[in-house]
Design a protein around this motif. Structure first.
Motif, mmCIF file in Angstrom:
data_model
loop_
_atom_site.group_PDB
_atom_site.id
_atom_site.type_symbol
_atom_site.label_atom_id
_atom_site.label_comp_id
_atom_site.label_asym_id
_atom_site.label_seq_id
_atom_site.Cartn_x
_atom_site.Cartn_y
_atom_site.Cartn_z
ATOM 1 N N ASP A 110 30.558 40.980 37.205
ATOM 2 C CA ASP A 110 31.580 41.534 36.191
ATOM 3 C C ASP A 110 29.668 43.263 36.662
ATOM 4 O OD1 ASP A 110 33.897 42.817 36.217
ATOM 5 O OD2 ASP A 110 32.807 43.671 34.997
ATOM 6 N N GLY A 136 27.891 43.687 40.247
ATOM 7 C CA GLY A 136 28.663 44.178 40.320
ATOM 8 C C GLY A 136 28.996 45.863 40.011
ATOM 9 N N ARG A 196 42.889 41.171 38.236
ATOM 10 C CA ARG A 196 42.028 41.455 39.686
ATOM 11 C C ARG A 196 42.846 41.132 40.958
ATOM 12 N NH1 ARG A 196 36.005 40.914 37.750
ATOM 13 N NH2 ARG A 196 35.568 40.338 39.342
ATOM 14 N N PRO A 213 44.125 45.961 42.079
ATOM 15 C CA PRO A 213 43.316 46.760 43.225
ATOM 16 C C PRO A 213 43.965 47.425 44.027
ATOM 17 C CG PRO A 213 42.527 44.367 42.930
ATOM 18 C CD PRO A 213 43.759 44.842 42.266
ATOM 19 N N ARG A 267 45.116 51.503 44.825
ATOM 20 C CA ARG A 267 44.490 51.984 45.523
ATOM 21 C C ARG A 267 45.782 52.596 46.480
ATOM 22 N NH1 ARG A 267 44.205 47.751 48.228
ATOM 23 N NH2 ARG A 267 42.238 47.589 47.959
ATOM 24 N N SER A 317 35.907 45.877 37.433
ATOM 25 C CA SER A 317 35.305 46.355 38.392
ATOM 26 C C SER A 317 35.499 46.264 39.976
ATOM 27 C CB SER A 317 33.464 45.047 38.229
ATOM 28 O OG SER A 317 33.838 43.838 38.709
ATOM 29 N N PHE A 318 36.687 46.239 39.992
ATOM 30 C CA PHE A 318 37.975 45.807 41.233
ATOM 31 C C PHE A 318 37.609 47.666 41.205
ATOM 32 C CE2 PHE A 318 40.930 45.291 38.561
ATOM 33 C CZ PHE A 318 41.751 46.254 38.372
ATOM 34 N N ASP A 335 35.293 49.063 43.619
ATOM 35 C CA ASP A 335 35.334 49.320 45.340
ATOM 36 C C ASP A 335 36.100 49.814 45.249
ATOM 37 O OD1 ASP A 335 33.595 46.843 44.980
ATOM 38 O OD2 ASP A 335 34.783 45.474 43.823
ATOM 39 N N VAL A 336 37.471 49.668 45.352
ATOM 40 C CA VAL A 336 37.953 50.592 45.099
ATOM 41 C C VAL A 336 38.433 52.262 45.588
ATOM 42 C CG1 VAL A 336 41.088 51.769 44.844
ATOM 43 C CG2 VAL A 336 40.587 49.440 44.505
#
Length: 675
Positions: free
Chosen positions: A6, A9, A115, A119, A123, A154-155, A158-159
């Protein structure tokens, strides 16, 4: 959740996105905290700061927290809440069932659920806002152009990257906390994230068991999981000696366990004159597979709290355990039980044989001065007599089994990942420098006799220790007693025993003499041995002599009454005497004892040496010189001063920051790395 992942990332995303400055006006900043108070509160304060600077802010909660917020008066989905903070609130599901919310591990369950489930919902929410379908309020929200996530989320970074949205991370700890978090991956790479598990296997005699056990205690004190393997014969012997009730010391404790393997020796072979040779050969035939089985079994026993064996630590004379380590796919380390100078000399036995120094041509070479031949080419070792290199050079047999075993065992250390020595740098600096040129990893961790681990298992003895001798010592004046012991293997003739006895009697000084079973040839019982004492000796010395079958040697040497040690110069006894600050009279007879006594007398200045042919007159004279009587008082005082100095240096070496303290740290780090 892997905190290191995490951190890294978030760190990478933050570094990639921080060049995109936020723009004011009709654009939305989306804030995504981990759903617990310690993360929500700082993120909410940050949201208010952003709003006060003119930014539009949408704050994301999980549905559970969103409902809790509504129940406490905050309005959902509008441009402003009841307090007029102007922040829009949205909610996404966390994926937890009602039963999971009451679980004991709710925190970890929530983390995994968030997690896994959030996500996709995040999104969808960003896509919905950005396509003008708005959020939960009456009017659509402006497009999202920036996402700010807390740690553990941290996801969201990424999104944001997938949707082409700038991303930032609000890290909730101190800067030093973040810095430490960033180091987690490197710490794991170096082995700090796992607990090393060392399986230790010594050759099954006291001189190997005791230092290996002391090293095991020190490793355990540094959080290394320890499995200490005895032979079944010695394990049962220890149990019988301790009353047959599975003494707690042999049951072990958390992170320290004892195991046993068969040695393959028949009972009648244990009483044979060559029992040690038979034991050595039997171990090589019998112990390899059982050691592999122990290593594989201990990690599968119990509830999974035992890590797999990550290294094997063996003593000298059990080099077959190097093959065990190879089969297990783990590194091996050798604890060589002699001094560094003793090891260096043993390493050169092969060259001595190849150069023709040994075997001897005939028996006359034992007495014609040939053993005085100077040997000046062993790196790090001063010029020494050939006879002082090792007892094994005295052989007349070109096929000497003992000589070849010593050669092979010492040279096999090159196969190990590290060489561990029970010494300290100041004591043998020159020879250690030479060995470090030859072996890439040499760890000095001694003296292991020093009181460092305070372990429960330290001091396992294969003989009953006579505690009455300590009471006797308590009644003696300080520094007045000569302690006499020749270790666990020395055997002498009745004539030599008598010569030694009368030499001690002539000193008129108090002495504590350990006469163990087997000390006299043919005398396997203590009473048989004591009955071999010369007529009149007991009556002559009764008022100032205590004879014990065995004793706690380190405790005896540290007693205030002990002022000298008549010893065989085994390395364990030598280091124990150094640690106690007690000068020595040396009478070597086997293996490395000759080179040890050479250093005691000539290099360290803490002892005297008896001739190989024991004479009562020399025994009495050396005792008087060492203990300060007669005309040799000055030399005795000098030896006591030197002994005190080496004791202080030994204490400094094992204290925090000392060379052996650092050596142990380096060894433990290497064990954790598994290399």
């Amino acid at each position: 959740m892997d905190a290191g992942d995490d951190v890294f990332g978030g760190g990478r995303q933050c570094q990639r996105r921080r060049r995109c400055p936020p723009r004011r006006g009709g654009l939305t900043r989306l804030l995504v905290p981990f759903p617990s108070s310690g993360f929500i509160n700082p993120m909410f304060h940050f949201a208010r700061l952003l709003h006060s600077a003119g930014f539009l802010v949408t704050f994301i909660n999980i549905e559970q927290n969103h409902a809790l917020m509504l129940s406490r008066g905050r309005q959902d989905g509008g441009k402003r809440d009841g307090d007029g903070d102007g922040i829009r609130y949205e909610a996404i599901p966390d994926g937890l069932s009602p039963s999971e919310r009451g679980a004991q591990d709710y925190g970890f369950g929530l983390l995994h659920a968030v997690r896994a489930h959030c996500p996709g919902h995040l999104r969808e929410l960003i896509a919905r806002i950005n396509t003008g379908r708005g959020g939960a309020g009456d009017s659509p929200s402006p497009p999202v152009t920036c996402v700010v996530a807390s740690e553990l989320m941290s996801f969201a970074l990424d999104v944001a990257a997938e949707l082409g949205v700038a991303a930032y991370m609000l890290w909730g700890t101190s800067a030093c906390g973040l810095s430490c978090g960033l180091a987690v991956r490197e710490l794991r790479r170096r082995g700090y994230g796992r607990r090393a598990h060392a399986m230790l296997f010594p050759f099954p005699c006291s001189g190997h068991i005791n230092p290996t056990l002391k090293l095991a205690e020190l490793l355990h004190s540094r959080r290394v999981h320890v499995t200490f393997v005895n032979t079944e014969h010695n394990h049962e012997r220890l149990l019988r000696r301790r009353g047959g009730d599975g003494d707690g010391a042999l049951r072990g404790r958390e992170g320290f366990r004892f195991e046993a393997v068969p040695d393959g020796l028949r009972d009648e072979e244990r009483a044979a004159p060559d029992s040690t040779v038979r034991l050595y050969l039997s171990l090589r035939r019998s112990c390899g597979a059982p050691l592999v089985e122990v290593a594989r079994r201990v990690a599968s026993d119990g509830d999974g709290g035992v890590p797999p064996v990550t290294c094997v630590v063996l003593s000298g004379l059990v080099s077959f355990a190097l093959d065990v380590a190879e089969e297990l796919g783990v590194p091996a380390f050798v604890l060589w039980g002699t001094s560094a100078c003793g090891f260096a000399c043993t390493l050169r036995l092969r060259q001595l044989r190849q150069r023709g120094y040994t075997p001897l041509k005939d028996e006359s070479y034992l007495t014609n001065g040939y053993l005085d031949t100077p040997i000046d080419w062993i790196a790090g070792v001063p010029t020494v007599r050939l006879g002082d290199v090792s007892s094994f050079v005295r052989t007349l047999d070109p096929t000497s089994f003992a000589l070849r075993v010593e050669e092979d065992e010492a040279n096999s250390c090159a196969r190990a990942q590290g060489l561990i020595l029970n010494t300290f740098d100041d004591l043998e600096s020159d020879v250690l420098d030479a060995l470090r040129d030859e072996f890439p990893r040499v760890y000095t961790v001694g003296p292991l006799a020093a009181d460092r681990a305070n372990g429960q298992a330290a001091g396992l003895s294969l003989w009953d220790e006579d505690t009455a001798c300590m009471t006797w010592l308590d009644a003696q004046p300080a520094g007045s007693v000569l302690y006499v012991s020749f270790g666990s293997l020395t055997v002498m003739s009745p004539d030599v025993l008598a010569e030694l006895a009368w030499g001690l009697a002539e000193t008129r000084r108090p002495f504590l003499w350990v006469i163990r079973p087997g000390l006299v040839a043919g005398g396997g019982d203590h009473h048989v041995v004591t009955n071999a004492l010369p007529d009149g000796f007991v009556a002559e010395t009764k008022a100032r002599c205590f004879i014990a079958e065995w004793c706690a040697q380190e405790e005896v040497l540290r007693h205030r009454a002990v002022g000298g040690f008549l010893t065989h110069s085994g390395w364990n006894s030598t280091t124990e005497s150094i640690c106690a600050g007690v000068p020595m009279i040396c009478w070597p007879g086997f293996a490395d004892q000759y080179i040890n006594s050479r250093y005691v007398r000539d290099e360290w200045g803490i002892g005297l040496r008896l001739d190989e042919e024991l004479r009562r007159e020399q025994v009495a004279a050396h005792v008087e010189e060492l203990m300060g009587g007669g005309g040799g008082g000055d030399r005795g005082k000098e030896m006591r001063r030197n002994a005190a100095r080496w004791k202080a240096l030994a204490e400094a070496a094992t204290a925090k920051g000392g060379s052996s303290y650092r050596g142990l740290d380096e060894l433990v780090e290497q064990l954790r790395l598994g290399q």
